[in-house]
Design a protein around this motif. Structure first.
Motif, PDB file in Angstrom:
ATOM      1  N   ILE A  23      44.239  42.053 -12.132  1.00 52.33           N
ATOM      2  CA  ILE A  23      44.377  40.803 -12.873  1.00 52.33           C
ATOM      3  C   ILE A  23      43.078  40.665 -13.654  1.00 52.33           C
ATOM      4  O   ILE A  23      41.985  40.779 -13.082  1.00 52.33           O
ATOM      5  N   ILE A  24      43.189  40.436 -14.943  1.00 53.45           N
ATOM      6  CA  ILE A  24      42.017  40.354 -15.819  1.00 53.45           C
ATOM      7  C   ILE A  24      42.048  39.030 -16.558  1.00 53.45           C
ATOM      8  O   ILE A  24      43.096  38.611 -17.049  1.00 53.45           O
ATOM      9  N   TYR A  25      40.896  38.376 -16.615  1.00 55.67           N
ATOM     10  CA  TYR A  25      40.775  37.129 -17.370  1.00 55.67           C
ATOM     11  C   TYR A  25      39.740  37.335 -18.464  1.00 55.67           C
ATOM     12  O   TYR A  25      38.648  37.849 -18.205  1.00 55.67           O
ATOM     13  N   VAL A  26      40.085  36.944 -19.684  1.00 54.94           N
ATOM     14  CA  VAL A  26      39.189  37.079 -20.831  1.00 54.94           C
ATOM     15  C   VAL A  26      39.046  35.725 -21.504  1.00 54.94           C
ATOM     16  O   VAL A  26      40.036  35.020 -21.721  1.00 54.94           O
ATOM     17  N   SER A  27      37.816  35.375 -21.822  1.00 56.71           N
ATOM     18  CA  SER A  27      37.576  34.164 -22.612  1.00 56.71           C
ATOM     19  C   SER A  27      36.517  34.493 -23.658  1.00 56.71           C
ATOM     20  O   SER A  27      35.807  35.489 -23.558  1.00 56.71           O
ATOM     21  N   PHE A  28      36.461  33.640 -24.670  1.00 57.93           N
ATOM     22  CA  PHE A  28      35.499  33.810 -25.748  1.00 57.93           C
ATOM     23  C   PHE A  28      34.668  32.549 -25.886  1.00 57.93           C
ATOM     24  O   PHE A  28      35.202  31.437 -25.816  1.00 57.93           O
ATOM     25  N   THR A  29      33.374  32.710 -26.129  1.00 55.27           N
ATOM     26  CA  THR A  29      32.529  31.586 -26.467  1.00 55.27           C
ATOM     27  C   THR A  29      32.978  31.088 -27.836  1.00 55.27           C
ATOM     28  O   THR A  29      33.100  31.877 -28.766  1.00 55.27           O
ATOM     29  N   ASP A  30      33.261  29.801 -27.940  1.00 53.60           N
ATOM     30  CA  ASP A  30      33.722  29.226 -29.214  1.00 53.60           C
ATOM     31  C   ASP A  30      34.892  30.016 -29.782  1.00 53.60           C
ATOM     32  O   ASP A  30      34.866  30.469 -30.932  1.00 53.60           O
ATOM     33  N   VAL A  58      34.630  38.796 -19.512  1.00 50.89           N
ATOM     34  CA  VAL A  58      35.755  39.440 -18.847  1.00 50.89           C
ATOM     35  C   VAL A  58      35.541  39.404 -17.338  1.00 50.89           C
ATOM     36  O   VAL A  58      34.471  39.740 -16.846  1.00 50.89           O
ATOM     37  N   LEU A  59      36.587  39.005 -16.644  1.00 48.30           N
ATOM     38  CA  LEU A  59      36.606  39.030 -15.185  1.00 48.30           C
ATOM     39  C   LEU A  59      37.774  39.906 -14.770  1.00 48.30           C
ATOM     40  O   LEU A  59      38.918  39.651 -15.169  1.00 48.30           O
ATOM     41  N   ALA A  60      37.510  40.967 -14.015  1.00 51.04           N
ATOM     42  CA  ALA A  60      38.566  41.860 -13.540  1.00 51.04           C
ATOM     43  C   ALA A  60      38.599  41.807 -12.022  1.00 51.04           C
ATOM     44  O   ALA A  60      37.553  41.868 -11.377  1.00 51.04           O
ATOM     45  N   THR A  61      39.798  41.682 -11.467  1.00 49.47           N
ATOM     46  CA  THR A  61      39.964  41.664 -10.023  1.00 49.47           C
ATOM     47  C   THR A  61      41.038  42.660  -9.627  1.00 49.47           C
ATOM     48  O   THR A  61      42.035  42.825 -10.329  1.00 49.47           O
ATOM     49  N   ASN A  75      35.544  48.920 -12.847  1.00 50.62           N
ATOM     50  CA  ASN A  75      34.506  48.866 -13.871  1.00 50.62           C
ATOM     51  C   ASN A  75      34.968  49.504 -15.180  1.00 50.62           C
ATOM     52  O   ASN A  75      34.614  49.023 -16.263  1.00 50.62           O
ATOM     53  N   GLU A  76      35.763  50.560 -15.096  1.00 50.27           N
ATOM     54  CA  GLU A  76      36.311  51.174 -16.309  1.00 50.27           C
ATOM     55  C   GLU A  76      37.258  50.209 -17.015  1.00 50.27           C
ATOM     56  O   GLU A  76      37.223  50.079 -18.246  1.00 50.27           O
ATOM     57  N   VAL A  77      38.096  49.522 -16.240  1.00 43.11           N
ATOM     58  CA  VAL A  77      39.020  48.541 -16.814  1.00 43.11           C
ATOM     59  C   VAL A  77      38.238  47.411 -17.465  1.00 43.11           C
ATOM     60  O   VAL A  77      38.479  47.047 -18.628  1.00 43.11           O
ATOM     61  N   ARG A  78      37.297  46.848 -16.733  1.00 47.74           N
ATOM     62  CA  ARG A  78      36.468  45.742 -17.259  1.00 47.74           C
ATOM     63  C   ARG A  78      35.771  46.146 -18.539  1.00 47.74           C
ATOM     64  O   ARG A  78      35.823  45.424 -19.546  1.00 47.74           O
TER      65      ARG A  78
END
Length: 97
Positions: free
Chosen positions: A5-12, A77-80, A58-61
């Protein structure tokens, strides 16, 4: 194979950054949805993705972070690694392709 499960966000974040990222990630079988055991599919919250592969976490992230940075600088990016996934309240995908 490993489930991520991967979460991605962007500053602004720009309004279309997550949508553009989702389109690019789908080319690598990284989905903005999840499939239940009964075959029904559900949309994940914006910026959340699933992936099943043999790469290390780490490769995925790192790969997702690099791609996200091409969409818009300032990606986080947060990968779990996920063994069991449970959800409620997600919108079901109607007429999946």
């Amino acid at each position: 194979m490993i489930n991520y499960i991967i979460y991605v966000s962007f500053t602004d974040a720009k309004p279309d950054s997550i949508e553009r990222l989702s389109i690019e990630l789908s080319k690598y079988n990284i989905a903005a949805g999840i499939k239940a055991d009964d075959g029904r599919a559900y949309y994940l919250p914006p910026g959340t993705f699933t992936y099943n592969g043999k790469e290390t976490i780490n490769e995925v992230r790192d790969a997702i972070h690099s791609l996200a940075e091409t969409i818009q600088p300032g990606a986080s990016v947060l990968a779990t690694e996920a063994t069991t996934i449970s959800w409620s309240g997600l919108k079901e995908v109607q007429n999946p392709v």
